[in-house]
Structures are given as C-alpha cells and as structure tokens.
Write an enzyme that holds these catalytic residues in place. Sequence first.
Site, mmCIF file in Angstrom:
data_model
loop_
_atom_site.group_PDB
_atom_site.id
_atom_site.type_symbol
_atom_site.label_atom_id
_atom_site.label_comp_id
_atom_site.label_asym_id
_atom_site.label_seq_id
_atom_site.Cartn_x
_atom_site.Cartn_y
_atom_site.Cartn_z
ATOM 1 N N GLU A 195 -18.139 -18.500 -12.454
ATOM 2 C CA GLU A 195 -17.955 -19.392 -11.313
ATOM 3 C C GLU A 195 -19.040 -19.584 -10.628
ATOM 4 O O GLU A 195 -19.597 -18.381 -10.020
ATOM 5 C CB GLU A 195 -16.555 -18.731 -10.610
ATOM 6 C CG GLU A 195 -16.366 -19.950 -9.653
ATOM 7 C CD GLU A 195 -15.151 -19.764 -8.651
ATOM 8 O OE1 GLU A 195 -14.599 -20.598 -7.971
ATOM 9 O OE2 GLU A 195 -14.721 -18.497 -8.681
ATOM 10 N N ASN A 245 -29.242 -18.164 -6.658
ATOM 11 C CA ASN A 245 -29.382 -19.458 -7.047
ATOM 12 C C ASN A 245 -28.698 -19.793 -8.355
ATOM 13 O O ASN A 245 -29.242 -19.299 -9.369
ATOM 14 C CB ASN A 245 -30.613 -19.894 -6.783
ATOM 15 C CG ASN A 245 -31.069 -21.366 -6.938
ATOM 16 O OD1 ASN A 245 -30.197 -22.517 -6.854
ATOM 17 N ND2 ASN A 245 -32.159 -21.730 -7.641
ATOM 18 N N ASP A 264 -20.554 -28.524 -2.813
ATOM 19 C CA ASP A 264 -20.729 -29.377 -1.709
ATOM 20 C C ASP A 264 -21.023 -30.766 -2.163
ATOM 21 O O ASP A 264 -21.882 -31.080 -3.061
ATOM 22 C CB ASP A 264 -22.033 -28.667 -0.988
ATOM 23 C CG ASP A 264 -22.443 -29.216 0.387
ATOM 24 O OD1 ASP A 264 -22.097 -30.472 0.495
ATOM 25 O OD2 ASP A 264 -22.884 -28.486 1.133
ATOM 26 N N LYS A 319 -24.405 -38.060 1.968
ATOM 27 C CA LYS A 319 -25.206 -39.223 2.292
ATOM 28 C C LYS A 319 -26.349 -39.401 0.899
ATOM 29 O O LYS A 319 -26.578 -38.619 0.202
ATOM 30 C CB LYS A 319 -26.195 -38.838 3.378
ATOM 31 C CG LYS A 319 -25.572 -38.438 4.730
ATOM 32 C CD LYS A 319 -26.456 -38.189 5.922
ATOM 33 C CE LYS A 319 -25.545 -38.372 7.189
ATOM 34 N NZ LYS A 319 -26.497 -37.755 8.295
ATOM 35 N N ASP A 370 -12.840 -32.823 -4.525
ATOM 36 C CA ASP A 370 -11.960 -33.603 -3.883
ATOM 37 C C ASP A 370 -12.295 -34.921 -3.297
ATOM 38 O O ASP A 370 -11.756 -35.571 -2.297
ATOM 39 C CB ASP A 370 -11.228 -32.769 -2.770
ATOM 40 C CG ASP A 370 -12.244 -32.157 -1.937
ATOM 41 O OD1 ASP A 370 -13.580 -31.839 -2.168
ATOM 42 O OD2 ASP A 370 -12.041 -31.838 -0.648
ATOM 43 N N PHE A 426 -9.159 -23.653 0.750
ATOM 44 C CA PHE A 426 -10.047 -24.797 1.103
ATOM 45 C C PHE A 426 -9.243 -26.156 0.147
ATOM 46 O O PHE A 426 -9.155 -27.366 0.880
ATOM 47 C CB PHE A 426 -11.240 -24.711 0.081
ATOM 48 C CG PHE A 426 -12.223 -25.834 0.223
ATOM 49 C CD1 PHE A 426 -13.306 -26.110 1.032
ATOM 50 C CD2 PHE A 426 -12.217 -26.939 -0.960
ATOM 51 C CE1 PHE A 426 -13.951 -27.190 1.126
ATOM 52 C CE2 PHE A 426 -13.181 -27.891 -0.834
ATOM 53 C CZ PHE A 426 -14.134 -27.970 0.302
ATOM 54 N N GLU A 427 -8.681 -25.843 -1.135
ATOM 55 C CA GLU A 427 -8.051 -26.887 -1.810
ATOM 56 C C GLU A 427 -6.839 -27.541 -0.845
ATOM 57 O O GLU A 427 -6.437 -28.796 -0.647
ATOM 58 C CB GLU A 427 -7.834 -26.630 -2.970
ATOM 59 C CG GLU A 427 -7.172 -27.707 -3.918
ATOM 60 C CD GLU A 427 -6.658 -27.423 -5.320
ATOM 61 O OE1 GLU A 427 -6.111 -28.280 -6.070
ATOM 62 O OE2 GLU A 427 -7.316 -26.648 -5.705
#
Length: 319
Positions: free
Chosen positions: A102, A154, A177, A181, A213, A299-300
């Site tokens: 994950e 990373n 994330d 923009k 989402d 979060f979801e």
Amino acid sequence: MNGTDSPDPSNASETAPGPEPRAPHHPVTEGSQASFGTYRRNPVSFVRRGTRLQGRRQTAWDEYSGSWAVDVPRHVADTSVHPDYVFDAEATFGRKAPLIVEIGSGLGEAVTHAAAEHPEWDFLAVEVYTPGLANTLMKIVSGGLTNVRVVQANAPEVLENMLPAGSVHQVWVFFPDPWHKAKHHKRRLIQPAFAEQVAQALEPGGLWRIATDWSNYAVHAREVLDGSPDFQNVHDGERAGSESPLTQVWASGVETVVGGAPVREGRAPVSTTHTGPNEGVDEVGGWAPRFEGRTLTSFERKALEAGRLVFELTGKKKS
C-alpha cells in the site's frame, strides 16, 4: 502522501531552467534525490507537514519500530532508498506469501484491517509521515498482526529500487494527494512513469488498485491507466453514462464546495477549476466497483459526509 521539509520545488517549471538542485557537501547518485524535492528530476508527490512524535506515538515508535519497520539504508534523504538495497520479503516475514504493497498508508487503517482479514497475505505499508507510521505500529501490535511491515520511504524508490521485479501481488494507492492546482499537477503521484514502476514491481496478472474522491484526479488516473502499455483496465467501459460516478458528480455540482464549505464568491472551486469542461455525461466509464477489501477509513468517511463520491480503478498487469 506527505513529503520532506526541504524547499518546495513545485514552481520550478515556471522559471527559467537551471541546474538540478544539489545538497552541499553530500554526494548525490541518481535515484536518491528525494531530500531535494525531486526524484529523477521529477518533483516528489509529498510535502512532509510534520514529523514530531509525542505521547503514545513516540512510545510506539521507540518500542516497535525495531520489530515492524523495515530498516532501509539511505543515501541522502531520510525517505530515500539506497539504489543497492533489495527487500527480501520471504526472509522478513519468515514465509513465502503474496505481497500487497500500500502506497501512502496514512494512519494504517486500511492496511491493518486487510492484514487481519487476510492472514494468508503479507503487507508492506509505504508512508513518509512519521506519525502515521507510528499509528500503524500501534494498530499492528494491538491487533496481534504478524503479516505487516512499514517502511518510511519515497514510493517510486520503493518500487524501482527496493522491490524485486515481479515480486508484488497487488499495489494499492488509496486517496493520494490530489494536488488540485494546475501548476502542481506534475506533483501527482500517479503519472506514466509511476505506472511503469508499478508494473515493474507487480507479478504478471498482478493488480493495481486506485481510489480517489476527486473527479479531477480520477480522470487523470484513468488516462494514465488506459494509456499504459503495461496494464489493461479490468473494468474497461463499465459504469459509463448515467451509471458513472463522474456523470453523477457533474450533475450534482457537489465539487463546487470544498470539504463541505461553500466556495467564496468570485472564486473558482478548487476541485473543478482544472478538470476541463463538464461534459455532462461520462461516456468512457472504466470505473471499478467498490473494492470490498478496503475498509471505510475516517478519511473516506469525511469525504462521503461532504457529499463527494469515490472513484475506483483496477489495472491488471499484462502477462
């Protein structure tokens, strides 16, 4: 995904080209540049907003990281993976089992729930946010789990350097994330180069599961998946038209509010100003049904409570 405390390189493309950034007095090898906000000349997808540990999280890190966190040799950054390091899953877990990775495991809700549900699988949680990793360690210990390890690194370096080619059963990227923009789109984790790295790590027929989402990122991820020569969209053409969550989002106008708060007068919605024209009906589809193996995280839940929808994609690595 979160990132380093080094200067933000996100506006680099808006200025005249210059030399690749270098840290003073430290040798740099290609593939270990995350401390400078780049990886192989591309901006990393995270910004580390905080690394301090306090209270129970500090205690968990002190007591459990030695047992459950992969000790990765670094080169420059504390999130880098030395190009010579190779992860031995069989030695780490003491058995040979399908490996699930994950990317961006956050607080560890999804990975620890899945590990409890599937003791026959092994799981590697990849995250750069130290408090999130500490929280995951607490869940591993409280759940008595033996089939989860965490790694602070990373993600592209994990996939490209650390994991042997063809060693992974599934790769999960849930709610990365979105970098709304337009000038930040280059920082999105899901890019054609990242798709190549996922494919390299996956076994033939292995699955890449994606969830977001935000419609903007969903369209972007679908384009990356459908444009990859290494993957086939398992649900190509499905959930198009009125059944498409994209059509439903366009019709509802839900993304004219951000996190449930109205957009200020005269301002374009953060989430939709860069998605391109509202086509009214999504004729492409390709959306997967909800992955039952993903627990409903906090979060979801917040996203759903704000009225947003979740877009899911499943790519299968071609043999």
